[in-house]
Write a protein that holds these residues in place. Structure first.
Motif, PDB file in Angstrom:
ATOM      1  N   LYS A 201       6.351  22.712  -6.161  1.00 17.48           N
ATOM      2  CA  LYS A 201       5.640  23.989  -6.188  1.00 17.48           C
ATOM      3  C   LYS A 201       5.261  24.432  -4.778  1.00 17.48           C
ATOM      4  O   LYS A 201       5.380  25.608  -4.433  1.00 17.48           O
ATOM      5  CB  LYS A 201       4.394  23.874  -7.072  1.00 17.48           C
ATOM      6  CG  LYS A 201       4.704  23.665  -8.550  1.00 17.48           C
ATOM      7  CD  LYS A 201       3.456  23.685  -9.406  1.00 17.48           C
ATOM      8  CE  LYS A 201       2.644  22.403  -9.259  1.00 17.48           C
ATOM      9  NZ  LYS A 201       3.341  21.242  -9.835  1.00 17.48           N
ATOM     10  N   PHE A 202       4.789  23.496  -3.961  1.00 16.50           N
ATOM     11  CA  PHE A 202       4.410  23.844  -2.592  1.00 16.50           C
ATOM     12  C   PHE A 202       5.638  23.998  -1.692  1.00 16.50           C
ATOM     13  O   PHE A 202       5.564  24.650  -0.648  1.00 16.50           O
ATOM     14  CB  PHE A 202       3.469  22.784  -2.026  1.00 16.50           C
ATOM     15  CG  PHE A 202       2.158  22.705  -2.755  1.00 16.50           C
ATOM     16  CD1 PHE A 202       1.203  23.702  -2.618  1.00 16.50           C
ATOM     17  CD2 PHE A 202       1.889  21.644  -3.605  1.00 16.50           C
ATOM     18  CE1 PHE A 202      -0.004  23.643  -3.297  1.00 16.50           C
ATOM     19  CE2 PHE A 202       0.686  21.571  -4.292  1.00 16.50           C
ATOM     20  CZ  PHE A 202      -0.263  22.563  -4.144  1.00 16.50           C
ATOM     21  N   ALA A 203       6.752  23.400  -2.090  1.00 21.36           N
ATOM     22  CA  ALA A 203       7.991  23.508  -1.318  1.00 21.36           C
ATOM     23  C   ALA A 203       8.861  24.665  -1.809  1.00 21.36           C
ATOM     24  O   ALA A 203       9.992  24.817  -1.330  1.00 21.36           O
ATOM     25  CB  ALA A 203       8.781  22.200  -1.394  1.00 21.36           C
ATOM     26  N   TYR A 204       8.340  25.465  -2.742  1.00 16.45           N
ATOM     27  CA  TYR A 204       9.145  26.569  -3.285  1.00 16.45           C
ATOM     28  C   TYR A 204       9.590  27.525  -2.179  1.00 16.45           C
ATOM     29  O   TYR A 204      10.740  27.973  -2.151  1.00 16.45           O
ATOM     30  CB  TYR A 204       8.354  27.328  -4.348  1.00 16.45           C
ATOM     31  CG  TYR A 204       9.077  28.526  -4.915  1.00 16.45           C
ATOM     32  CD1 TYR A 204      10.194  28.365  -5.728  1.00 16.45           C
ATOM     33  CD2 TYR A 204       8.645  29.815  -4.630  1.00 16.45           C
ATOM     34  CE1 TYR A 204      10.863  29.469  -6.247  1.00 16.45           C
ATOM     35  CE2 TYR A 204       9.311  30.926  -5.146  1.00 16.45           C
ATOM     36  CZ  TYR A 204      10.419  30.744  -5.947  1.00 16.45           C
ATOM     37  OH  TYR A 204      11.082  31.839  -6.455  1.00 16.45           O
ATOM     38  N   GLY A 205       8.688  27.832  -1.247  1.00 19.65           N
ATOM     39  CA  GLY A 205       9.051  28.734  -0.158  1.00 19.65           C
ATOM     40  C   GLY A 205      10.185  28.189   0.686  1.00 19.65           C
ATOM     41  O   GLY A 205      11.099  28.932   1.076  1.00 19.65           O
ATOM     42  N   ALA A 206      10.154  26.885   0.964  1.00 24.56           N
ATOM     43  CA  ALA A 206      11.233  26.276   1.746  1.00 24.56           C
ATOM     44  C   ALA A 206      12.544  26.317   0.980  1.00 24.56           C
ATOM     45  O   ALA A 206      13.605  26.589   1.559  1.00 24.56           O
ATOM     46  CB  ALA A 206      10.868  24.836   2.098  1.00 24.56           C
ATOM     47  N   ASN A 207      12.501  26.041  -0.319  1.00 25.33           N
ATOM     48  CA  ASN A 207      13.721  26.086  -1.128  1.00 25.33           C
ATOM     49  C   ASN A 207      14.292  27.496  -1.201  1.00 25.33           C
ATOM     50  O   ASN A 207      15.509  27.689  -1.134  1.00 25.33           O
ATOM     51  CB  ASN A 207      13.425  25.558  -2.533  1.00 25.33           C
ATOM     52  CG  ASN A 207      13.297  24.046  -2.570  1.00 25.33           C
ATOM     53  OD1 ASN A 207      14.069  23.338  -1.943  1.00 25.33           O
ATOM     54  ND2 ASN A 207      12.320  23.533  -3.308  1.00 25.33           N
ATOM     55  N   VAL A 208      13.408  28.493  -1.324  1.00 28.43           N
ATOM     56  CA  VAL A 208      13.865  29.881  -1.336  1.00 28.43           C
ATOM     57  C   VAL A 208      14.482  30.241   0.013  1.00 28.43           C
ATOM     58  O   VAL A 208      15.552  30.864   0.083  1.00 28.43           O
ATOM     59  CB  VAL A 208      12.706  30.836  -1.678  1.00 28.43           C
ATOM     60  CG1 VAL A 208      13.086  32.293  -1.393  1.00 28.43           C
ATOM     61  CG2 VAL A 208      12.312  30.691  -3.145  1.00 28.43           C
ATOM     62  N   LEU A 209      13.802  29.855   1.080  1.00 28.46           N
ATOM     63  CA  LEU A 209      14.322  30.167   2.415  1.00 28.46           C
ATOM     64  C   LEU A 209      15.704  29.559   2.615  1.00 28.46           C
ATOM     65  O   LEU A 209      16.625  30.225   3.117  1.00 28.46           O
ATOM     66  CB  LEU A 209      13.350  29.648   3.478  1.00 28.46           C
ATOM     67  CG  LEU A 209      13.724  29.919   4.936  1.00 28.46           C
ATOM     68  CD1 LEU A 209      13.784  31.411   5.219  1.00 28.46           C
ATOM     69  CD2 LEU A 209      12.727  29.243   5.868  1.00 28.46           C
ATOM     70  N   ASN A 210      15.879  28.303   2.215  1.00 31.91           N
ATOM     71  CA  ASN A 210      17.140  27.604   2.461  1.00 31.91           C
ATOM     72  C   ASN A 210      18.272  28.101   1.571  1.00 31.91           C
ATOM     73  O   ASN A 210      19.385  28.345   2.045  1.00 31.91           O
ATOM     74  CB  ASN A 210      16.953  26.105   2.244  1.00 31.91           C
ATOM     75  CG  ASN A 210      15.966  25.493   3.213  1.00 31.91           C
ATOM     76  OD1 ASN A 210      15.544  26.130   4.174  1.00 31.91           O
ATOM     77  ND2 ASN A 210      15.568  24.258   2.949  1.00 31.91           N
ATOM     78  N   MET A 211      17.983  28.202   0.263  1.00 37.26           N
ATOM     79  CA  MET A 211      19.055  28.462  -0.697  1.00 37.26           C
ATOM     80  C   MET A 211      19.170  29.908  -1.156  1.00 37.26           C
ATOM     81  O   MET A 211      20.243  30.335  -1.595  1.00 37.26           O
ATOM     82  CB  MET A 211      18.891  27.542  -1.916  1.00 37.26           C
ATOM     83  CG  MET A 211      19.165  26.089  -1.613  1.00 37.26           C
ATOM     84  SD  MET A 211      19.191  25.030  -3.095  1.00 37.26           S
ATOM     85  CE  MET A 211      17.438  24.820  -3.369  1.00 37.26           C
TER      86      MET A 211
END
Length: 327
Positions: free
Chosen positions: A103-113
């Protein structure tokens, strides 16, 4: 390549979340202004197809597996703005329903993928296709774009990981090397899948690829219907038989030790891609596959419904042709 919570530092999670939120807000606003209403169902269908495809991990010839990102396919058919919206929708459903990605890494996952991957794919595809505009050149451009998108996403994770542990808590050079090695092979699978789907689109609806700056000619109903059926079939009959090997990121975490940083997920709904069947044994192999199929159908249907709700918020008329697929 979904990053779980605990792997990246709170500061990096916050920073990537802010960047992702800003970029998605811009994408939604531009999409609302530029995307033709009749192409919106294509966005929902592609999102569902990508969700189903991401459930299917494939072996890569090493003790690791990979899965589709779908960034190149989405960018080629929707433009980078539509691809970002579709992929962010997929990532949200995966995180919220199945605890896939923190949940807290959602932004990183969105940014990457959902941001870096489709924009990389779009730039590579347009650059190659401008030099080789024939069907074969278009197909090769799409496959190279798919491969590049996987490597770009992996590189972004490596940068975020380095920012999270600048003091060298983990062997950063080995993390970079393993991420590049595994995802170079995963990118080959991504390229082959993208090429197979793109070749069908080039035969059936070349206008969707060859004229990305104009509204699609003809009705999209058959194409959207076929894509939805394919997504449901993949979820129900292919996903239960996906490779059980760890994916590239998980394998790197095992090899370099940062898997110990992963925070146990606190599921919002389900802990994994498994929808328990009442009255069945949890460790029964047959019912385990049924549970995976049911989870896949739930996720695919959820993405379709959210895609439909997105279409309800779009403008009722088509914009000028030159603004379509703006990016």
């Amino acid at each position: 390549m979904h990053i779980p919570d605990g792997v990246l530092s709170p500061g990096v999670c916050l920073g990537t979340g802010v960047v992702a939120a800003f970029c998605l807000q811009h994408a939604f606003r531009r999409l609302d202004q530029t995307l033709a209403t009749r192409t919106v169902p294509l966005t929902g269908m592609l999102a569902a197809l990508v969700f189903a495809g991401q459930m299917v991990n494939f072996p890569i010839g090493l003790p690791a597996s990979g899965h589709l990102i779908g960034a190149a396919l989405a960018a080629i058919l929707l433009g980078p703005l539509g691809a970002s919206v579709a992929l962010s929708l997929v990532l949200f459903v995966q995180m919220a329903l199945f605890s896939d990605g923190g949940k807290f890494a959602y932004g990183a996952n969105v940014l990457n993928m959902a941001l870096v991957a489709p924009w990389t794919a779009w730039l590579v595809f347009q650059g190659i296709r401008s030099r080789f505009p024939n069907p074969r050149g278009t197909l090769i451009a799409g496959m190279l774009a798919a491969w590049s998108s996987v490597l770009a996403s992996a590189a972004c994770f490596c940068l975020q990981f380095w920012l999270s542990y600048p003091s060298g808590t983990f062997p950063l050079s080995r993390v970079w090397l393993l991420m590049a090695g595994f995802h170079s092979l995963i990118g080959v699978g991504e390229a082959l899948i993208t090429g197979a789907i793109l070749s069908v689109v080039l035969l059936q609806r070349p206008d969707l690829v060859h004229a990305p700056l104009t509204a699609p000619s003809g009705n999209l109903r058959n194409l959207v219907g076929t894509g939805v059926v394919a997504a449901l079939l993949i979820s129900a009959f292919v996903a239960p038989f996906a490779s059980e090997l760890p994916d590239g990121l998980e394998k790197v975490a095992q090899e370099t030790g940062f898997g110990s940083r992963v925070t146990p997920a606190s599921p919002i709904l389900l802990e994994d891609y498994s929808l328990p069947v009442p009255g069945t044994e949890a460790d029964d192999p047959l019912w385990g596959k049924v549970a995976t199929a049911l989870a896949g159908l739930l996720g695919t249907t959820t993405v379709l419904v959210l895609g439909w709700l997105l279409s309800r918020g779009m403008p009722s008329g088509d914009p000028p042709a030159e603004k379509l697929h703006a990016g």
